[in-house]
Design a protein around this motif. Structure first.
Motif, short mmCIF file in Angstrom:
data_model
loop_
_atom_site.label_atom_id
_atom_site.label_comp_id
_atom_site.label_asym_id
_atom_site.label_seq_id
_atom_site.Cartn_x
_atom_site.Cartn_y
_atom_site.Cartn_z
N PHE A 151 -0.88 -0.46 -23.82
CA PHE A 151 0.28 0.09 -23.12
C PHE A 151 0.18 -0.09 -21.61
O PHE A 151 1.18 -0.28 -20.93
CB PHE A 151 0.49 1.56 -23.47
CG PHE A 151 0.88 1.78 -24.90
CD1 PHE A 151 1.83 0.97 -25.52
CD2 PHE A 151 0.30 2.80 -25.64
CE1 PHE A 151 2.19 1.17 -26.85
CE2 PHE A 151 0.67 3.00 -26.97
CZ PHE A 151 1.61 2.19 -27.58
N GLN A 152 -1.03 -0.05 -21.06
CA GLN A 152 -1.22 -0.28 -19.63
C GLN A 152 -1.05 -1.75 -19.30
O GLN A 152 -0.60 -2.11 -18.20
CB GLN A 152 -2.61 0.18 -19.19
CG GLN A 152 -2.75 1.68 -19.13
CD GLN A 152 -4.17 2.10 -18.78
OE1 GLN A 152 -5.10 1.30 -18.81
NE2 GLN A 152 -4.33 3.38 -18.47
N LEU A 154 1.09 -3.87 -20.64
CA LEU A 154 2.50 -4.27 -20.62
C LEU A 154 3.15 -4.11 -19.25
O LEU A 154 3.75 -5.06 -18.74
CB LEU A 154 3.28 -3.50 -21.69
CG LEU A 154 2.96 -3.89 -23.14
CD1 LEU A 154 3.69 -2.95 -24.10
CD2 LEU A 154 3.33 -5.32 -23.42
N PRO A 155 3.07 -2.96 -18.58
CA PRO A 155 3.69 -2.85 -17.25
C PRO A 155 3.05 -3.77 -16.22
O PRO A 155 3.74 -4.38 -15.40
CB PRO A 155 3.49 -1.38 -16.86
CG PRO A 155 3.18 -0.66 -18.13
CD PRO A 155 2.60 -1.67 -19.06
N SER A 156 1.72 -3.90 -16.26
CA SER A 156 1.07 -4.77 -15.27
C SER A 156 1.45 -6.23 -15.50
O SER A 156 1.64 -6.99 -14.54
CB SER A 156 -0.44 -4.57 -15.28
OG SER A 156 -0.98 -4.97 -16.51
N LYS A 157 1.59 -6.61 -16.77
CA LYS A 157 2.02 -7.98 -17.07
C LYS A 157 3.45 -8.20 -16.60
O LYS A 157 3.79 -9.25 -16.05
CB LYS A 157 1.89 -8.26 -18.57
CG LYS A 157 2.16 -9.69 -18.96
CD LYS A 157 1.87 -9.91 -20.43
CE LYS A 157 2.10 -11.37 -20.80
NZ LYS A 157 1.85 -11.60 -22.21
N PHE A 158 4.31 -7.19 -16.78
CA PHE A 158 5.69 -7.28 -16.32
C PHE A 158 5.74 -7.44 -14.81
O PHE A 158 6.49 -8.27 -14.27
CB PHE A 158 6.48 -6.02 -16.75
CG PHE A 158 7.86 -5.98 -16.19
CD1 PHE A 158 8.86 -6.78 -16.71
CD2 PHE A 158 8.18 -5.14 -15.13
CE1 PHE A 158 10.13 -6.75 -16.19
CE2 PHE A 158 9.44 -5.10 -14.60
CZ PHE A 158 10.44 -5.90 -15.14
N VAL A 159 4.92 -6.66 -14.09
CA VAL A 159 4.89 -6.75 -12.63
C VAL A 159 4.41 -8.12 -12.19
O VAL A 159 4.98 -8.74 -11.27
CB VAL A 159 4.01 -5.63 -12.04
CG1 VAL A 159 3.75 -5.83 -10.55
CG2 VAL A 159 4.65 -4.27 -12.29
N ARG A 160 3.37 -8.64 -12.82
CA ARG A 160 2.86 -9.98 -12.46
C ARG A 160 3.91 -11.05 -12.74
O ARG A 160 4.10 -11.98 -11.94
CB ARG A 160 1.57 -10.29 -13.23
CG ARG A 160 0.36 -9.53 -12.72
CD ARG A 160 -0.96 -10.07 -13.28
NE ARG A 160 -0.98 -10.13 -14.74
CZ ARG A 160 -1.41 -9.14 -15.53
NH1 ARG A 160 -1.85 -8.02 -14.99
NH2 ARG A 160 -1.40 -9.27 -16.83
N THR A 161 4.63 -10.93 -13.85
CA THR A 161 5.68 -11.90 -14.19
C THR A 161 6.82 -11.84 -13.18
O THR A 161 7.32 -12.87 -12.71
CB THR A 161 6.21 -11.65 -15.60
OG1 THR A 161 5.11 -11.70 -16.53
CG2 THR A 161 7.24 -12.70 -16.01
#
Length: 176
Positions: A151-152, A154-161
């Motif tokens: 779950f952690q 997913l947001p960090s991957k979204f921010v990097r993308t």
């Protein structure tokens, strides 16, 4: 044995059957008194090993509602009444029987279900209740931490993308 003694013995056995979460029926022919004493010690505090009369035990089992024992009550019979961890008692019986082949496990009852001698030996191969609970707690602790990591991520991957898209857009000449 006088009738009042028989009635008392039946009541005592029936009480032990009701209080036990497991019972193991054995044949003890050929064991000395010293060996029986050693066997009682090896079963631990949560089990009582008692030589019983088959007829009285059948009557007591019927009164206690434990009809599964009847088939094992033949020949010389002793019963282990287990009030604690049945795995510990099964291990004690199995290990004692390895060293003393005169002890034969006939069968028993665990939580109201009939068990054969082989099933009791398989029960003895299980780890103790405490070890199984510790493994379960470890598994339950590991799964939430793994889920939290996902779950952690997913947001960090979204921010990097999103950042990579912003950089690419800036390199291609700005906003559209």
């Amino acid at each position: 044995m006088a009738t009042s003694d028989k009635v008392a013995a039946v009541e005592e056995i029936a009480g032990k059957l009701r209080a036990s979460n497991a019972t193991v029926v054995t044949s003890y022919t050929g064991l000395s008194v010293a060996q029986l004493k050693e066997l009682r010690r090896s079963l631990g505090e949560d089990a009582q090993y008692r030589v019983v009369k088959n007829t009285l035990t059948k009557i007591a089992a019927k009164e206690a509602g434990v009809l599964e024992l009847d088939e094992h009550l033949k020949g010389s019979t002793a019963v282990a009444f287990v009030t604690g961890d049945p795995v510990t008692a099964a291990k004690g019986l199995r290990d004692f029987a390895k060293d003393n082949p005169a002890l034969v496990i006939k069968g028993g009852v665990l939580d109201g279900k009939s068990m054969s001698a082989d099933e009791i030996k398989k029960l003895a191969d299980l780890e103790s209740r405490e070890v199984l609970l510790a493994k379960l707690a470890g598994a339950m602790k590991a799964k939430p931490s793994q889920a939290a990591a996902v779950f952690q991520a997913l947001p960090s991957k979204f921010v990097r993308t999103a950042e990579a898209l912003r950089v690419k857009r800036d390199e291609q000449g700005g906003a559209e």
